[in-house]
Motif scaffolding. Structure first.
Motif, short mmCIF file in Angstrom:
data_model
loop_
_atom_site.label_atom_id
_atom_site.label_comp_id
_atom_site.label_asym_id
_atom_site.label_seq_id
_atom_site.Cartn_x
_atom_site.Cartn_y
_atom_site.Cartn_z
N GLU A 213 0.90 -1.13 -0.13
CA GLU A 213 -0.09 0.01 0.06
C GLU A 213 0.76 1.51 0.06
N ALA A 214 2.03 1.24 0.73
CA ALA A 214 2.82 2.46 0.95
C ALA A 214 3.62 2.40 -0.49
N TYR A 215 3.88 1.73 -1.12
CA TYR A 215 4.65 1.73 -2.03
C TYR A 215 3.71 2.25 -3.38
N THR A 216 2.27 1.96 -3.35
CA THR A 216 1.56 2.39 -4.51
C THR A 216 1.21 3.93 -4.03
N VAL A 217 1.16 4.16 -2.66
CA VAL A 217 1.12 5.72 -2.20
C VAL A 217 2.20 6.70 -2.93
N ARG A 218 3.35 6.01 -2.79
CA ARG A 218 4.53 6.73 -3.26
C ARG A 218 4.46 6.91 -4.83
N ARG A 219 3.99 5.94 -5.43
CA ARG A 219 3.79 6.19 -6.84
C ARG A 219 2.86 7.09 -7.08
N LEU A 220 1.93 7.36 -6.50
CA LEU A 220 1.05 8.64 -6.75
C LEU A 220 1.88 9.81 -6.73
N GLN A 221 2.79 9.82 -6.16
CA GLN A 221 3.34 11.14 -6.45
C GLN A 221 4.14 11.81 -7.65
N ASP A 222 4.20 10.51 -8.75
CA ASP A 222 4.39 10.79 -10.09
C ASP A 222 3.37 10.97 -10.86
N LYS A 223 3.21 12.06 -11.54
CA LYS A 223 1.91 12.33 -12.19
C LYS A 223 1.46 11.20 -13.14
N GLN A 224 2.24 10.74 -14.10
CA GLN A 224 1.99 9.73 -15.01
C GLN A 224 1.48 8.71 -14.42
N SER A 225 2.28 8.13 -13.43
CA SER A 225 1.89 7.20 -12.53
C SER A 225 0.53 7.19 -11.68
N ARG A 226 0.30 8.51 -11.18
CA ARG A 226 -0.88 8.50 -10.63
C ARG A 226 -2.18 8.53 -11.50
N ARG A 227 -1.90 8.91 -12.73
CA ARG A 227 -3.08 8.77 -13.83
C ARG A 227 -3.38 7.51 -14.00
N ARG A 228 -2.38 6.53 -14.13
CA ARG A 228 -2.66 5.17 -14.39
C ARG A 228 -3.11 4.34 -13.32
N ILE A 229 -2.88 4.62 -11.93
CA ILE A 229 -3.32 4.02 -10.66
C ILE A 229 -4.87 4.60 -10.58
N GLU A 230 -5.06 5.69 -10.83
CA GLU A 230 -6.48 6.12 -10.71
C GLU A 230 -7.43 5.77 -11.69
N GLU A 231 -6.91 5.37 -12.92
CA GLU A 231 -7.59 4.74 -14.08
C GLU A 231 -8.15 3.40 -13.77
N LEU A 232 -6.87 2.81 -13.06
CA LEU A 232 -7.34 1.13 -12.77
C LEU A 232 -8.14 1.31 -11.67
N LEU A 233 -8.15 2.19 -10.64
CA LEU A 233 -9.08 2.20 -9.60
C LEU A 233 -10.50 2.45 -10.09
N ARG A 234 -10.70 3.32 -11.24
CA ARG A 234 -11.98 3.78 -11.51
C ARG A 234 -12.73 2.49 -12.45
N VAL A 235 -11.64 1.91 -13.23
CA VAL A 235 -12.23 0.80 -14.23
C VAL A 235 -12.63 -0.59 -13.37
N ALA A 236 -12.20 -0.48 -12.02
CA ALA A 236 -12.52 -1.70 -11.29
C ALA A 236 -13.76 -1.65 -10.79
N ASP A 237 -14.54 -0.58 -11.03
CA ASP A 237 -15.98 -0.24 -10.52
C ASP A 237 -15.89 -0.40 -9.24
N LEU A 238 -15.38 0.12 -8.29
CA LEU A 238 -15.22 0.25 -6.78
C LEU A 238 -15.96 1.46 -6.39
#
Length: 415
Positions: A213-238
């Motif tokens: 979890e902490a590693y994924t949080v750190r990746r959120l600090q990079d703009k490109q990684s953040r866009r990808r993570i947020e898209e994968l969270l959205r597409v998971a229909d959560l």
């Protein structure tokens, strides 16, 4: 890319077992990738394999063995000094395995297209054998071979390894030669060591969830990684629309997820399934970015089958998985063998099965050994026991056994 893994006398795998990513000659590899070798030849390699089987059949032990091999390479020289014996997990259900060596070997292709074979055998107190072979032109080159039973333990053919005499002299009996060489940043052997460092990352449902979890949080600090993570969270229909990263001076960043209602929930209020998916995203994206081999135990744990299926599709997609990342996962969920439309999610060559024999030893074998029909429904056949690797339990058997035990208890109480 990983081509093959062989192991023996580790956990429940008593006899030698092999897991292969390569497509057998003459077979259609479906989603397999063509890998160009330095010899000028090509090889077809699967981007993933899934291991299925009954509970306690040894699925997780295959991944654990891969991880143990990685740990041995990375830590044997620095950390095994304090052990009286080499830390091993041998087959425990007979009287002979504790006296036998544990065997590990991998074949892989480096970034320059050279195929390598590296392996070792570990005894209770010493490294019994170790070897490194290369195939730059299609023929085997022996870089070194080690045999603790010989008077001259090391054999360096062709003089390919620099500083070999000093390294051999300073390698402890209970440490790997490759580990020792890497401590000196050896120019020829360190790239092999780094392959292990950059591959075979193990993810299990229970362990290191907070670290992931902490590693994924750190990746959120990079703009490109953040866009990808947020898209994968959205597409998971959560029901998640984005993330809110909170940073305080001198403290680790924290994250709260934005829900479609606009509310931000504390992390402790998120479901375990949401947290499991979030914790998987960082390592999964890193593997895709680096072209690494990722090991995921119980891919379907706390994830809806459609989430697990999307992970499979990510590794199958050459546009997303452009660097040749690979996934090895275990699963109990047979729905991963078939899409909702009835087609195959996995090629038969990507499906491996585990079952235990009467002595409790794991057998690992490919589904292709059962020669499934071209249009056969793999999920239905698997559940019907056509391929083995399913629990030997008939319908209602557990309930009947429970009732019988209750009746016996009642009779004993009346006696």
């Amino acid at each position: 890319m990983l081509l093959r893994f062989r192991v023996a006398n580790v956990h429940s795998m008593r006899d030698e077992q092999e897991l292969s990513f390569t497509v057998p000659a003459g077979q259609d590899g479906g989603p397999a990738r063509t890998v160009a070798l330095s010899s000028g030849k090509d090889i077809e390699v699967y981007p993933l394999v899934g291991i299925f089987g009954a509970n306690a059949s040894g699925k997780s032990n295959v991944l654990a063995a891969l991880s143990k091999m990685r740990d041995a390479v990375l830590t044997s020289y620095a950390e095994w000094t304090s052990y009286r014996e080499i830390p091993r997990q041998v087959f425990a259900l007979d009287d002979t395995s504790e006296h036998d060596s544990s065997f590990f070997e991998v074949d892989f292709v480096a970034q320059d297209g050279v195929r390598w074979t590296y392996g070792f055998e570990l005894g209770a107190t010493r490294v019994e054998a170790e070897w490194l072979h290369a195939y730059p032109h299609g023929r085997r080159q022996v870089w070194f071979e080690r045999d603790a039973t010989r008077d001259e333990e090391y054999d360096f053919r062709g003089g390919r390894v620099q500083d070999r005499a000093r390294l051999a002299r300073t390698t402890r009996p209970n440490a790997l030669f490759l580990s020792r060489a890497a401590t000196d940043n050896h120019p020829q052997l360190t790239p092999i060591y780094r392959w292990f460092d950059q591959n075979l990352w193990l993810i299990t449902p229970e362990h290191e969830l907070r670290e992931r979890e902490a590693y994924t949080v750190r990746r959120l600090q990079d703009k490109q990684s953040r866009r990808r993570i947020e898209e994968l969270l959205r597409v998971a229909d959560l029901g998640i629309s984005g993330t809110a990263l909170e940073q305080q001076p001198g403290r680790t960043p924290t994250v709260r997820l934005k829900h479609s209602s606009g509310r931000l929930l504390d992390w402790s209020q998120e479901s375990y399934g949401t947290r499991s998916w979030f914790a998987l995203l960082g390592p999964m994206l890193l593997a895709l970015d680096e072209g690494a081999v990722l090991l995921v135990d119980e891919l379907d744990a706390s994830l809806h089958p459609r989430f697990a299926a999307e992970v499979v599709r990510l590794f199958h997609d050459p546009a997303v998985n452009s660097r040749g990342a690979q996934l090895v996962f275990t699963s109990h969920d047979p729905s991963l063998l078939r899409t909702p439309s009835g087609s195959r999610l996995l090629d038969p060559g990507e499906i491996w099965l585990t079952e235990k024999d009467q002595d409790g030893a794991t057998e690992l074998y490919p589904l292709t050994s059962a020669e499934p029909g071209e249009r056969e429904d793999l999920m239905s056949s698997y559940l019907a026991g056509a391929f083995g690797a399913v629990p030997d339990v008939t319908e209602g058997q557990i309930a009947r056994r429970l009732l019988a035990a209750r009746a016996m208890g009642a009779e004993a109480g009346q006696a």
